[in-house]
Enzyme design. Structure first.
Site, PDB file in Angstrom:
ATOM      1  CD  GLU A 403     -26.233 103.313  22.684  1.00  0.00           C
ATOM      2  OE1 GLU A 403     -25.950 102.092  22.652  1.00  0.00           O
ATOM      3  OE2 GLU A 403     -25.420 104.218  22.413  1.00  0.00           O
ATOM      4  CG  HIS A 456     -23.151 106.697  21.340  1.00  0.00           C
ATOM      5  ND1 HIS A 456     -23.238 105.520  20.652  1.00  0.00           N
ATOM      6  CD2 HIS A 456     -22.754 107.630  20.438  1.00  0.00           C
ATOM      7  CE1 HIS A 456     -22.900 105.725  19.385  1.00  0.00           C
ATOM      8  NE2 HIS A 456     -22.605 107.002  19.225  1.00  0.00           N
ATOM      9  CD  GLU A 518     -20.785 105.747  25.180  1.00  0.00           C
ATOM     10  OE1 GLU A 518     -22.009 105.621  25.461  1.00  0.00           O
ATOM     11  OE2 GLU A 518     -20.205 105.074  24.312  1.00  0.00           O
TER      12      GLU A 518
HETATM   13 ZN    ZN Z   1     -23.726 103.585  21.404  1.00  0.00          ZN
END
Ligand code: ZN
Length: 560
Positions: A403, A456, A518
């Site tokens: 990530e 993210h 996200e």
């Molecule tokens: Zn994260």
């Protein structure tokens, strides 16, 4: 450009959702300041109110709306910091803290929030009218005050409106006269005359020139040739016209009215426009239109995309066509061509990256248009925070994608798109390094950032979960979250999991709109494969960038 692309995609989504058998022409249209809103779902009529979905509804009015899921409230705010708060199922709204009755309560149908549109637009100070025969709701900005004052040899006319207005300025010679039209603007001041007797202007006259669509007009009765600067304040809805006697090349006093400019052949044919040139000046620039003979012109602002069109009346464009492209932080390019042959009109179009102020002057046989942005000195600073980094890789995908690496790449792409727009960007981390969580929002705030966006990739124990979601915590962050998530949902066609409140450390107490995106689920094999693809990461970055620029377009820049 960006808004147009979004609008087209939204329109496609609407037609795909339309009920079978429902003809294209039977739906209710909403037109705000001349822009037809691509509605996320068909609007309805209830007790005389047009019930319309909130998404995108208010942007041509310079306002934004968001649904606050926690307490089922809708908040609409604009650049003048008016705030309207409504509650799903509630028959009152709060306008800058004051309660007002609503004819119909907002409702949620199939996950879409509908609000009584006329009531909310009226609360923002807009004019509205539902035309039954056309099944169209018309909404316009209103002009609420006009003042005129001569100061330091120039006339300042201030025009206060309740929403964005576009101007069209017409300058004619022999005799000299000037007209400024405010398009899509209803005049709420009494029409009449104001004596000026200064700066080359005898008096001004105001009137509602047209009602469908609305055009408000100011006519300047001139004593001498003038030049005009049009300032459109980005942080309010105030347009300032600065009019002053035209300066001549040699510094000679202005010609008395009716005197042909030097070089004019009396009774000659159309003016010959020899070409256009562009010269950069900081974040602005100068467009010079080289002509022989008197120049009568009309300059008009357009939106979506922002541009200026300058029509030279009674003129032949000698080069036939000219296209100037250049790298510039605020201006995309200049096009010039013969617009119509009869009557002969030459048109120059300056395509802008954002709304800019302009000053039109004449010098010898040239028309000079200086474009600049007074707010350039206090441009927005955007803080982009790629999550994790250093020994913390974040979530790791089934095939090993980290990530921390992927969000750094997406963040760099978002940065590049924002920088290309002329915005300032700070990256909370530029490399694979550790930045403490508590430091991240603090760094943004201390640097004077307008907004904070943390990027993210998501993870879930259930490998089938996929899609995008955006988190916010404070009410001021809600609209930013909504705009980014709208773009991710509409443009990427990823499952949109919507906006959610999240009590993350990075979203607490930053004091500026702060969101955590996200982008996709790295724990899902399909999303992980997409995230490996540079084209997908670019599309993600473009969606986040569009959400940010939509938000900043109506969010006031910090004071210098
Ligand atoms: Zn994260």
């Amino acid at each position: 450009m960006k808004v147009v692309a979004t609008a087209i995609l939204a329109a496609l989504a609407v037609s795909a959702l339309a009920a079978p058998g429902l003809g294209q022409g039977t739906g209710i249209k909403v037109i705000v300041n001349g822009v037809e809103i691509p509605l996320a779902a068909p609007a309805l009529i209830n007790s005389g109110q047009v019930m319309a979905p909130i998404s995108g509804l208010f942007e041509p009015m310079g306002a934004i709306a968001a649904y606050y899921e926690v307490d089922r409230s809708v908040i609409v705010t604009n650049r003048a910091r008016a705030a309207v708060r409504l509650q799903v199922g509630g028959t009152a709204m709060h306008v800058n803290g004051q309660s007002r009755a609503l004819p119909v309560a907002p409702q949620v149908v199939n996950g879409v929030v509908f609000i009584p549109a006329q009531a909310v637009f009226a609360a923002l100070g807009a004019w509205t009218k539902y035309e039954e025969a056309e099944r169209t709701l018309y909404v316009s900005s209103q002009i609420t005050a006009i003042s005129a004052e001569v100061r330091d040899g120039s006339l300042q006319v201030k025009v206060a409106a309740t929403g964005p207005v576009q101007t069209e300025t017409l300058v004619l010679t022999q005799p000299d006269r000037m007209v400024v039209d405010f398009l899509h603007a209803a005049l709420r001041t009494p029409p009449g005359e104001m004596p000026v007797n200064g700066a080359g202007v005898q008096r001004i006259r105001t009137a509602q020139f047209q009602v469908k669509p609305y055009v408000s007009r100011i006519v300047f009765d001139l004593l001498a040739p003038v030049e005009v600067r049009v300032n459109n304040d980005a942080a309010s809805y105030l347009v300032t016209l600065e009019v002053r006697p035209r300066t001549t090349e040699a510094g000679a006093p202005p010609q008395p009215p009716g005197t042909p400019p030097p070089g004019t052949v009396k009774g000659g044919g159309p003016t010959k426009v020899m070409g256009v040139a562009f010269q950069r000046d900081g974040n602005g620039g100068r467009i010079t239109v080289d002509a022989t003979g008197p120049i009568e012109y009309k300059i008009r602002e357009f939106v979506y995309p922002d541009r200026l069109a300058i029509d030279i009346e009674q003129a032949v464009f000698v080069p036939v066509k000219q296209e100037l492209d250049f790298e510039h932080p605020s201006i995309i390019g200049v096009r010039a061509a013969q617009f119509t042959a009869r009557p002969p009109v030459a048109r120059i179009v300056v395509t802008l990256k954002r709304k800019m102020n302009y000053l039109v002057s004449q010098s010898g046989g040239a028309l000079v248009i200086d474009v600049n942005n007074q707010v350039a000195a206090r441009r927005h600073l955007v803080a982009i925070d790629p999550g994790h980094g250093g020994p913390d890789p974040g979530a790791i995908g089934p095939s090993g994608l980290r990530e921390a690496d992927i969000v750094l790449d997406i963040s760099r792409r978002v940065r590049d798109l924002l920088v290309r727009d002329g915005l300032r960007v700070m990256m909370i981390r530029e490399a694979d390094v550790t930045v403490e969580l508590a430091d991240r929002p603090r760094l943004a705030r201390d640097a004077g950032a307008s907004i904070y966006v943390s990027i993210h990739a998501n993870a879930n124990g259930r490998a089938t979960v996929n899609g995008s979601e955006t988190y916010y915590l404070t009410p001021q962050s809600l609209v930013l979250a909504q705009m980014i998530q709208d773009e991710l949902g509409i443009v990427l066609r990823l499952p949109s999991r919507g906006i959610k409140t999240g009590n993350f450390l990075v979203l607490r107490d930053s004091g500026i709109p702060s969101v955590l995106v996200e982008s996709a689920f790295i724990s899902n094999a399909d999303d992980e494969a997409r995230l490996r693809d540079g084209a997908f990461r670019q599309a993600l970055a473009a969606a986040i960038h569009r959400g940010i620029t939509r938000f900043l377009a109506i969010y006031p820049a910090p004071a210098p």
